[in-house]
Design a protein around this motif. Structure first.
Motif, PDB file in Angstrom:
ATOM      1  N   PRO A 175       0.810  -1.223   0.000  1.00 27.07           N
ATOM      2  CA  PRO A 175       0.000   0.000   0.000  1.00 27.07           C
ATOM      3  C   PRO A 175       0.846   1.277   0.000  1.00 27.07           C
ATOM      4  O   PRO A 175       0.375   2.318  -0.452  1.00 27.07           O
ATOM      5  CB  PRO A 175      -0.813  -0.118   1.294  1.00 27.07           C
ATOM      6  CG  PRO A 175       0.012  -0.994   2.177  1.00 27.07           C
ATOM      7  CD  PRO A 175       0.694  -1.963   1.269  1.00 27.07           C
ATOM      8  N   GLU A 176       2.082   1.176   0.517  1.00 28.27           N
ATOM      9  CA  GLU A 176       2.991   2.321   0.546  1.00 28.27           C
ATOM     10  C   GLU A 176       4.319   1.912  -0.077  1.00 28.27           C
ATOM     11  O   GLU A 176       4.743   0.762   0.049  1.00 28.27           O
ATOM     12  CB  GLU A 176       3.223   2.802   1.984  1.00 28.27           C
ATOM     13  CG  GLU A 176       1.958   3.181   2.741  1.00 28.27           C
ATOM     14  CD  GLU A 176       1.355   4.486   2.251  1.00 28.27           C
ATOM     15  OE1 GLU A 176       2.072   5.244   1.558  1.00 28.27           O
ATOM     16  OE2 GLU A 176       0.172   4.739   2.556  1.00 28.27           O
ATOM     17  N   ARG A 177       4.979   2.869  -0.690  1.00 31.04           N
ATOM     18  CA  ARG A 177       6.286   2.591  -1.281  1.00 31.04           C
ATOM     19  C   ARG A 177       7.339   2.393  -0.187  1.00 31.04           C
ATOM     20  O   ARG A 177       7.468   3.229   0.711  1.00 31.04           O
ATOM     21  CB  ARG A 177       6.716   3.753  -2.164  1.00 31.04           C
ATOM     22  CG  ARG A 177       7.986   3.504  -2.979  1.00 31.04           C
ATOM     23  CD  ARG A 177       8.777   4.776  -3.163  1.00 31.04           C
ATOM     24  NE  ARG A 177       9.317   5.238  -1.896  1.00 31.04           N
ATOM     25  CZ  ARG A 177       9.480   6.526  -1.577  1.00 31.04           C
ATOM     26  NH1 ARG A 177       9.095   7.476  -2.388  1.00 31.04           N
ATOM     27  NH2 ARG A 177      10.003   6.850  -0.402  1.00 31.04           N
ATOM     28  N   PRO A 178       8.085   1.291  -0.218  1.00 30.70           N
ATOM     29  CA  PRO A 178       9.162   1.137   0.751  1.00 30.70           C
ATOM     30  C   PRO A 178      10.269   2.157   0.483  1.00 30.70           C
ATOM     31  O   PRO A 178      10.537   2.495  -0.671  1.00 30.70           O
ATOM     32  CB  PRO A 178       9.656  -0.291   0.508  1.00 30.70           C
ATOM     33  CG  PRO A 178       9.276  -0.588  -0.907  1.00 30.70           C
ATOM     34  CD  PRO A 178       8.004   0.171  -1.163  1.00 30.70           C
ATOM     35  N   ASP A 179      10.896   2.656   1.539  1.00 28.85           N
ATOM     36  CA  ASP A 179      11.951   3.652   1.363  1.00 28.85           C
ATOM     37  C   ASP A 179      13.323   3.016   1.248  1.00 28.85           C
ATOM     38  O   ASP A 179      14.154   3.448   0.460  1.00 28.85           O
ATOM     39  CB  ASP A 179      11.943   4.640   2.536  1.00 28.85           C
ATOM     40  CG  ASP A 179      12.888   5.809   2.284  1.00 28.85           C
ATOM     41  OD1 ASP A 179      12.770   6.420   1.192  1.00 28.85           O
ATOM     42  OD2 ASP A 179      13.745   6.088   3.141  1.00 28.85           O
ATOM     43  N   MET A 180      13.563   1.967   2.036  1.00 31.46           N
ATOM     44  CA  MET A 180      14.821   1.224   1.969  1.00 31.46           C
ATOM     45  C   MET A 180      14.469  -0.246   1.775  1.00 31.46           C
ATOM     46  O   MET A 180      13.880  -0.869   2.646  1.00 31.46           O
ATOM     47  CB  MET A 180      15.641   1.419   3.245  1.00 31.46           C
ATOM     48  CG  MET A 180      16.044   2.857   3.517  1.00 31.46           C
ATOM     49  SD  MET A 180      17.113   3.020   4.981  1.00 31.46           S
ATOM     50  CE  MET A 180      15.969   2.512   6.275  1.00 31.46           C
ATOM     51  N   VAL A 181      14.814  -0.785   0.636  1.00 33.15           N
ATOM     52  CA  VAL A 181      14.371  -2.133   0.295  1.00 33.15           C
ATOM     53  C   VAL A 181      15.554  -2.971  -0.175  1.00 33.15           C
ATOM     54  O   VAL A 181      16.435  -2.487  -0.894  1.00 33.15           O
ATOM     55  CB  VAL A 181      13.255  -2.100  -0.770  1.00 33.15           C
ATOM     56  CG1 VAL A 181      13.693  -1.361  -2.017  1.00 33.15           C
ATOM     57  CG2 VAL A 181      12.793  -3.502  -1.128  1.00 33.15           C
ATOM     58  N   VAL A 182      15.575  -4.232   0.256  1.00 29.72           N
ATOM     59  CA  VAL A 182      16.603  -5.193  -0.145  1.00 29.72           C
ATOM     60  C   VAL A 182      15.929  -6.344  -0.878  1.00 29.72           C
ATOM     61  O   VAL A 182      14.914  -6.880  -0.416  1.00 29.72           O
ATOM     62  CB  VAL A 182      17.379  -5.735   1.079  1.00 29.72           C
ATOM     63  CG1 VAL A 182      18.294  -6.895   0.676  1.00 29.72           C
ATOM     64  CG2 VAL A 182      18.186  -4.622   1.735  1.00 29.72           C
ATOM     65  N   PHE A 183      16.497  -6.714  -2.013  1.00 28.17           N
ATOM     66  CA  PHE A 183      16.006  -7.863  -2.775  1.00 28.17           C
ATOM     67  C   PHE A 183      16.994  -9.007  -2.614  1.00 28.17           C
ATOM     68  O   PHE A 183      18.185  -8.850  -2.908  1.00 28.17           O
ATOM     69  CB  PHE A 183      15.844  -7.511  -4.259  1.00 28.17           C
ATOM     70  CG  PHE A 183      14.752  -6.517  -4.515  1.00 28.17           C
ATOM     71  CD1 PHE A 183      13.450  -6.929  -4.737  1.00 28.17           C
ATOM     72  CD2 PHE A 183      15.021  -5.155  -4.512  1.00 28.17           C
ATOM     73  CE1 PHE A 183      12.442  -6.006  -4.955  1.00 28.17           C
ATOM     74  CE2 PHE A 183      14.015  -4.219  -4.726  1.00 28.17           C
ATOM     75  CZ  PHE A 183      12.727  -4.650  -4.944  1.00 28.17           C
TER      76      PHE A 183
END
Length: 330
Positions: free
Chosen positions: A164-172
């Motif tokens: 629902p919200e854009r993640p600010d710090m994301v790891v794939f």
């Protein structure tokens, strides 16, 4: 059809590899049912290719604006994450009833629930036993199990497509096409830190190395941190953040984030089918099938990502479904 059977054919899985088989056999006069525990449409239409393309289309607008800056286009563009997700849902929400209605018009009975074999010609679904002369399995794939501490803190690619919200710090975790595509989407949408952790020496190991090299350079220019030879060891909660520990040739490193996405690959979604009861053999890459998509039980066929037949791609699944349907009818 003998009175001993409820159906001529039961298809398990209402995605690309299953729905076409149901339609073709029903059109030939067979009594057919299709079963799925999830909304009809399958991974590509609901949780993969198609919704991903809609997000890519929106984020490509940012890229176009940046590339044309100073060339006659002056614009300040930004992604409205909620608006983008609403755009995606305008397709995905309408797809299941559209698929189900189409199947019913084709004469296919639509059933909902988890199916498991109790005999070579019988399945159980929602406590009810159903018998059929033939079965076709097209249950697709699921994210593989990583067996690392903190695995429950991961979200899947399906979850990412519904954030629902854009993640600010994301790891794939993983460096395949899902990770690379979603990393670009997240960064262009405004995420401050995006990291891709790939265990091998380079991402997209099965793709053309020259093209991958171009993509790696573009990924770095975009601001995505791509770490190769990075084996994820564990994920831990640290206050309001998540800490991802990974092993590198230079030692163990840690990156913090607010979201960790599982993108290491998928495995056949067959664990709950009780295939042994049906006499259907399978291995690590899926249900064993021959060139006619027939399993080790000659009355049961399989196609798509759950079979050991070919690349896990939607056009391959559709093609294999046509092969299965023609051989069922023959």
């Amino acid at each position: 059809m003998s009175d001993a059977f409820d159906y001529d054919l039961i298809v398990i899985g209402a995605g690309t590899g299953g729905s076409g088989v149901a339609r073709m056999t029903a059109a030939a006069g067979w009594k057919v049912a299709i079963i799925d525990s999830l909304p009809y449409g399958g991974t590509c239409a609901l949780r993969g290719c198609d919704p991903k393309k809609m997000l890519v289309a929106v984020t490509e607008g940012v890229d176009w604006a940046q590339n044309l800056k100073g060339k006659g286009l002056e614009a300040q563009v930004a992604i409205d994450w909620q608006g983008m997700m609403a755009f995606k849902r305008s397709f995905t929400d309408a797809m299941p009833p559209r698929v189900e209605t189409g199947l019913e018009k084709a004469g296919v009975a639509s059933l909902h629930g988890d199916a498991r074999f109790t005999a070579p010609d019988t399945i159980e679904m929602n406590g009810e036993s159903l018998r059929a002369r033939h079965f076709h399995i097209a249950t697709g794939a699921r994210p593989m199990t990583l067996n690392i501490p903190g695995e429950e803190l991961l979200i899947t690619s399906t979850d990412f497509l519904d954030l629902p919200e854009r993640p600010d710090m994301v790891v794939f975790v993983g460096g395949g096409f899902i990770a690379m595509e979603f990393a670009h989407i997240a960064k262009r949408a405004g995420a401050s830190e995006v990291t891709v952790l790939e265990m091998a020496e380079r991402p997209l190991g099965n793709f053309d190395p020259d093209l991958v090299a171009i993509l790696v350079e573009a990924t770095a220019e975009l601001g995505v941190a791509l770490r190769t030879e990075a084996k994820v060891l564990k994920i831990e909660k640290q206050g309001g953040e998540l800490a991802v520990s990974f092993e590198t040739p230079g030692g163990i490193k840690v990156v913090t984030c607010d979201t960790v996405v599982h993108a290491t690959g998928r495995v056949p979604n067959i664990d709950g089918l009780n295939l042994a009861a049906a006499g259907v053999e399978h291995g690590p890459v899926g249900i064993k099938v021959d060139a006619w998509m027939r399993t080790t039980n000659p009355d049961i066929f399989a196609a798509g990502d759950c079979a050991d037949s070919g690349p896990n791609l939607t056009p391959v699944s559709a093609y294999e479904g046509r092969i299965a349907a023609k051989n069922l009818l023959a």
